[in-house]
Design an enzyme around this catalytic site. Structure first.
Site, PDB file in Angstrom:
ATOM      1  N   GLY A   3       0.826  -1.204   0.000  1.00 22.13           N
ATOM      2  CA  GLY A   3       0.000   0.000   0.000  1.00 22.13           C
ATOM      3  C   GLY A   3       0.861   1.256   0.000  1.00 22.13           C
ATOM      4  O   GLY A   3       2.039   1.229  -0.374  1.00 22.13           O
ATOM      5  N   GLN A   4       0.277   2.359   0.448  1.00 17.91           N
ATOM      6  CA  GLN A   4       0.993   3.647   0.422  1.00 17.91           C
ATOM      7  C   GLN A   4       2.254   3.625   1.308  1.00 17.91           C
ATOM      8  O   GLN A   4       3.254   4.251   0.979  1.00 17.91           O
ATOM      9  CB  GLN A   4       0.046   4.776   0.888  1.00 17.91           C
ATOM     10  N   LEU A   5       2.199   2.896   2.423  1.00 15.62           N
ATOM     11  CA  LEU A   5       3.263   3.036   3.424  1.00 15.62           C
ATOM     12  C   LEU A   5       4.273   1.889   3.481  1.00 15.62           C
ATOM     13  O   LEU A   5       5.405   2.078   3.934  1.00 15.62           O
ATOM     14  CB  LEU A   5       2.638   3.195   4.821  1.00 15.62           C
TER      15      LEU A   5
ATOM     16  N   ARG B  30      -1.446  -8.789  -3.166  1.00 16.72           N
ATOM     17  CA  ARG B  30      -1.322  -8.304  -4.541  1.00 16.72           C
ATOM     18  C   ARG B  30       0.033  -8.690  -5.111  1.00 16.72           C
ATOM     19  O   ARG B  30       0.966  -8.995  -4.360  1.00 16.72           O
ATOM     20  CB  ARG B  30      -1.455  -6.782  -4.561  1.00 16.72           C
TER      21      ARG B  30
ATOM     22  N   ILE C  82      -4.029 -12.029   5.379  1.00 16.60           N
ATOM     23  CA  ILE C  82      -4.149 -12.027   6.854  1.00 16.60           C
ATOM     24  C   ILE C  82      -5.402 -12.762   7.329  1.00 16.60           C
ATOM     25  O   ILE C  82      -5.553 -13.022   8.518  1.00 16.60           O
ATOM     26  CB  ILE C  82      -4.129 -10.600   7.436  1.00 16.60           C
TER      27      ILE C  82
ATOM     28  N   TYR D  88     -14.125   1.927   9.355  1.00 13.98           N
ATOM     29  CA  TYR D  88     -12.659   2.056   9.508  1.00 13.98           C
ATOM     30  C   TYR D  88     -12.318   2.509  10.934  1.00 13.98           C
ATOM     31  O   TYR D  88     -11.497   1.894  11.616  1.00 13.98           O
ATOM     32  CB  TYR D  88     -12.167   3.080   8.477  1.00 13.98           C
TER      33      TYR D  88
ATOM     34  N   ILE E 196      -1.330  10.731   5.686  1.00 16.47           N
ATOM     35  CA  ILE E 196       0.083  10.658   5.294  1.00 16.47           C
ATOM     36  C   ILE E 196       0.245  11.075   3.829  1.00 16.47           C
ATOM     37  O   ILE E 196      -0.507  10.636   2.953  1.00 16.47           O
ATOM     38  CB  ILE E 196       0.645   9.229   5.503  1.00 16.47           C
TER      39      ILE E 196
HETATM   40  N1  LIG Z   1      -1.970   6.226   4.605  1.00 12.95           N
HETATM   41  C1  LIG Z   1      -2.496   6.962   5.583  1.00 12.95           C
HETATM   42  O1  LIG Z   1      -2.746   8.179   5.439  1.00 12.95           O
HETATM   43  C2  LIG Z   1      -2.772   6.326   6.896  1.00 12.95           C
HETATM   44  C3  LIG Z   1      -2.645   4.980   7.087  1.00 12.95           C
HETATM   45  N2  LIG Z   1      -2.942   4.422   8.310  1.00 12.95           N
HETATM   46  C4  LIG Z   1      -2.834   2.988   8.493  1.00 12.95           C
HETATM   47  O2  LIG Z   1      -1.584   2.503   8.045  1.00 12.95           O
HETATM   48  C5  LIG Z   1      -1.746   1.223   7.454  1.00 12.95           C
HETATM   49  C6  LIG Z   1      -1.141   1.225   6.060  1.00 12.95           C
HETATM   50  O3  LIG Z   1      -1.824   2.204   5.320  1.00 12.95           O
HETATM   51  P1  LIG Z   1      -1.677   2.347   3.736  1.00 12.95           P
HETATM   52  O4  LIG Z   1      -0.399   1.780   3.283  1.00 12.95           O
HETATM   53  O5  LIG Z   1      -2.011   3.739   3.438  1.00 12.95           O
HETATM   54  O6  LIG Z   1      -2.900   1.430   3.265  1.00 12.95           O
HETATM   55  P2  LIG Z   1      -3.269   0.993   1.773  1.00 12.95           P
HETATM   56  O7  LIG Z   1      -4.741   0.955   1.657  1.00 12.95           O
HETATM   57  O8  LIG Z   1      -2.499   1.793   0.795  1.00 12.95           O
HETATM   58  O9  LIG Z   1      -2.694  -0.503   1.739  1.00 12.95           O
HETATM   59  C7  LIG Z   1      -3.286  -1.548   2.463  1.00 12.95           C
HETATM   60  C8  LIG Z   1      -2.786  -2.870   1.900  1.00 12.95           C
HETATM   61  O10 LIG Z   1      -3.489  -3.920   2.565  1.00 12.95           O
HETATM   62  C9  LIG Z   1      -3.602  -4.966   1.634  1.00 12.95           C
HETATM   63  N3  LIG Z   1      -4.645  -5.931   2.018  1.00 12.95           N
HETATM   64  C10 LIG Z   1      -5.985  -5.831   1.854  1.00 12.95           C
HETATM   65  N4  LIG Z   1      -6.582  -6.979   2.247  1.00 12.95           N
HETATM   66  C11 LIG Z   1      -5.609  -7.805   2.672  1.00 12.95           C
HETATM   67  C12 LIG Z   1      -5.593  -9.134   3.183  1.00 12.95           C
HETATM   68  N5  LIG Z   1      -6.712  -9.847   3.317  1.00 12.95           N
HETATM   69  N6  LIG Z   1      -4.399  -9.682   3.523  1.00 12.95           N
HETATM   70  C13 LIG Z   1      -3.260  -8.980   3.375  1.00 12.95           C
HETATM   71  N7  LIG Z   1      -3.208  -7.725   2.889  1.00 12.95           N
HETATM   72  C14 LIG Z   1      -4.366  -7.146   2.539  1.00 12.95           C
HETATM   73  C15 LIG Z   1      -3.921  -4.280   0.314  1.00 12.95           C
HETATM   74  O11 LIG Z   1      -3.630  -5.125  -0.792  1.00 12.95           O
HETATM   75  C16 LIG Z   1      -3.050  -3.039   0.391  1.00 12.95           C
HETATM   76  O12 LIG Z   1      -1.834  -3.219  -0.306  1.00 12.95           O
HETATM   77  C17 LIG Z   1      -3.239   0.917   7.477  1.00 12.95           C
HETATM   78  O13 LIG Z   1      -3.505   0.070   8.570  1.00 12.95           O
HETATM   79  C18 LIG Z   1      -3.873   2.258   7.677  1.00 12.95           C
HETATM   80  O14 LIG Z   1      -5.076   2.159   8.391  1.00 12.95           O
HETATM   81  C19 LIG Z   1      -3.377   5.174   9.359  1.00 12.95           C
HETATM   82  C20 LIG Z   1      -3.556   6.522   9.210  1.00 12.95           C
HETATM   83  C21 LIG Z   1      -3.201   7.210   7.994  1.00 12.95           C
HETATM   84  C1  LIG Z   2      -6.175   9.264   7.920  1.00 10.56           C
HETATM   85  C2  LIG Z   2      -6.366   7.890   7.460  1.00 10.56           C
HETATM   86  O1  LIG Z   2      -6.478   6.992   8.252  1.00 10.56           O
HETATM   87  C3  LIG Z   2      -6.456   7.594   5.995  1.00 10.56           C
HETATM   88  N1  LIG Z   2      -5.548   8.358   5.229  1.00 10.56           N
HETATM   89  C4  LIG Z   2      -7.860   7.878   5.517  1.00 10.56           C
HETATM   90  O2  LIG Z   2      -8.095   9.027   5.100  1.00 10.56           O
HETATM   91  O3  LIG Z   2      -8.708   6.977   5.607  1.00 10.56           O
END
Ligand SMILES: NC(=O)C1=CN([C@@H]2O[C@H](COP(=O)(O)OP(=O)(O)OC[C@H]3O[C@@H](n4cnc5c(N)ncnc54)[C@H](O)[C@@H]3O)[C@@H](O)[C@H]2O)C=CC1
Ligand SMILES: CC(=O)[C@H](N)C(=O)O
Length: 374
Positions: free
Chosen positions: A66-68, A91, A108, A196, A226
């Site tokens: 994902g993004q992070l 993916r 997961i 969420y 982020i």
């Molecule tokens: N990006 C942001 O602004 C923020 C992110 N977070 C948290 O940080 C974490 C990472 O965020 P991002 O990278 O932005 O999320 P994202 O949405 O970009 O990536 C999430 C990943 O989870 C994977 N996924 C979905 N279902 C799955 C499964 N069954 N098994 C394994 N993987 C699976 C997806 O394929 C995807 O690559 C998340 O838990 C999010 O809630 C929290 C606050 C802000």
């Molecule tokens: C702040 C977060 O958790 C995320 N970027 C969202 O907007 O859902």
């Protein structure tokens, strides 16, 4: 039912031995009493991987595409060695990610497969990034509930069984309209109105419960929105703050799906990833809590656009409000109080709004020059 009887006897003893009024946490380390939070057959036994502080951890990142996740893997590999950090997702990885270090398929929701990965790779740290974010979650509540809640249960049980240090990110979205919004402290009313947010409050509470009940080394940061240049957001409410850079560079035009005055806490990705490493490395006795707010800056779409227009005066911003995202943004914190993180483990952000904009534009400037040179 010999296992269940043993469990309740141990639990009873632990509760009875709680000092004073019973308001102290009951810490029962899984490895000391050979039982798991998950119902297991009576002949199963669990061995935590012993992790000496002088060794490098062996890290698994779930939801790593994902993004992070890719950025975090890069940072952790620099620190602990390429082969000590395994990225996983459901993916297919792009080839640059696949060739940059170990990658493995992991869903997961598949408990057995997760356990096999942890055992076969002698994992000691688990960073659990898999999730459906706020806007995508509202569009698919059943899947969000399954990934964000059932998936988390698998992660917690495996982490407790194998004595892992577990990081689960939470979010500004773990607060709701009845929370204080300006600023939002660590401890206050949390009644989010998205699946969420509900799943993230559940994660915070379950992680803390497992910490007190089973001794799980659970660590959690509530991230703001982020902002990153080289990875795209996965369907959240704060996504506009990334998209604006792409559209500004490509078309000098951006249509924002939030109102111009929607103030939200935000952070540049390098600060977010560094905070994650820092809280994972913090000595346990520095942590007075297990879930911390972290913050860097707060801005509105209008303020972000104005900062960008200082460098790109030709940028035109219009507004076409998405009612779902707007309702979410209106219920989230405007400013985040992260004083506990700053006090306990020395959290300090590097990027405010001007540095963020400069860094993002530099990144795209470099890319544009490289693209036109090819
Ligand atoms: N990006 C942001 O602004 C923020 C992110 N977070 C948290 O940080 C974490 C990472 O965020 P991002 O990278 O932005 O999320 P994202 O949405 O970009 O990536 C999430 C990943 O989870 C994977 N996924 C979905 N279902 C799955 C499964 N069954 N098994 C394994 N993987 C699976 C997806 O394929 C995807 O690559 C998340 O838990 C999010 O809630 C929290 C606050 C802000
Ligand atoms: C702040 C977060 O958790 C995320 N970027 C969202 O907007 O859902």
């Amino acid at each position: 039912m010999p296992v269940i009887r043993t469990i309740s006897k141990v639990a009873k003893q632990a509760l009875l031995s709680t000092p004073g009024c019973g308001c102290q946490p009951v810490t029962v380390a899984v490895r000391n009493i050979s039982f798991s939070p998950r119902q297991v057959t009576s002949d199963a036994s669990f061995h935590s991987v012993s992790f000496s502080e002088t060794d490098h951890p062996k890290v698994l990142i779930t939801g790593g595409l994902g993004q992070l996740g890719v950025g975090l893997a890069k940072l952790l590999r620099k620190r602990f060695g390429k082969n000590n950090v395994i990225l996983s997702d459901i993916r297919k990885p792009p080839s640059n990610v696949f060739h940059s270090g170990p990658f493995i398929y992991s869903d997961i929701l598949d408990y057995k497969n997760l356990r096999e990965i942890v055992v076969n790779n002698r994992i000691t740290w688990l960073v659990h990034y898999s999730a459906l974010l706020s806007a995508v979650g509202e569009a698919n509540v059943a899947l969000a509930r399954s990934v964000n809640i059932t998936g988390l249960h698998n992660i917690l049980d495996i982490a407790a069984e194998h004595g892992l240090r577990l990081f689960v990110p939470s979010t500004i979205g773990a607060f709701g309209p009845s929370s204080p919004r300006n600023p939002t402290p660590d401890l206050c009313v949390q009644r989010p109105r998205t699946i969420y947010g509900v799943s993230k409050v559940h994660a915070e509470l379950m992680g803390e419960y497992y910490h007190h009940r089973y001794g799980l080394d659970f660590r959690c940061l509530r991230y703001p929105g982020i902002i990153s240049a080289d990875s795209m957001p996965g369907g959240g409410t704060t996504d506009y703050a990334v998209q604006i850079f792409h559209d500004a560079i490509k078309k000098a035009k951006f249509e924002c799906n939030l109102r111009p005055d929607s103030r939200l806490p935000m952070m540049y990705i390098d600060d977010c990833l560094r905070a994650t490493l820092e809280v994972m490395e913090a000595p346990a006795d520095a942590l007075s809590m297990r879930t911390y707010n972290i913050n860097a800056m707060s801005f509105t779409p209008e303020e972000l656009a104005q900062e960008l227009q200082k460098q790109m005066p030709e940028l035109e911003v219009t507004y076409d409000i998405d009612p779902v995202r707007q309702a979410i943004a209106d219920s989230w914190p405007m400013n985040f109080d992260d004083s506990n993180a700053r006090k306990d483990w020395g959290w300090k952000h590097d990027y405010d709004l001007p540095e963020l904009v400069q860094t993002m534009l530099n990144y795209f400037g470099v890319e544009t020059r490289m693209a036109s040179a090819n």
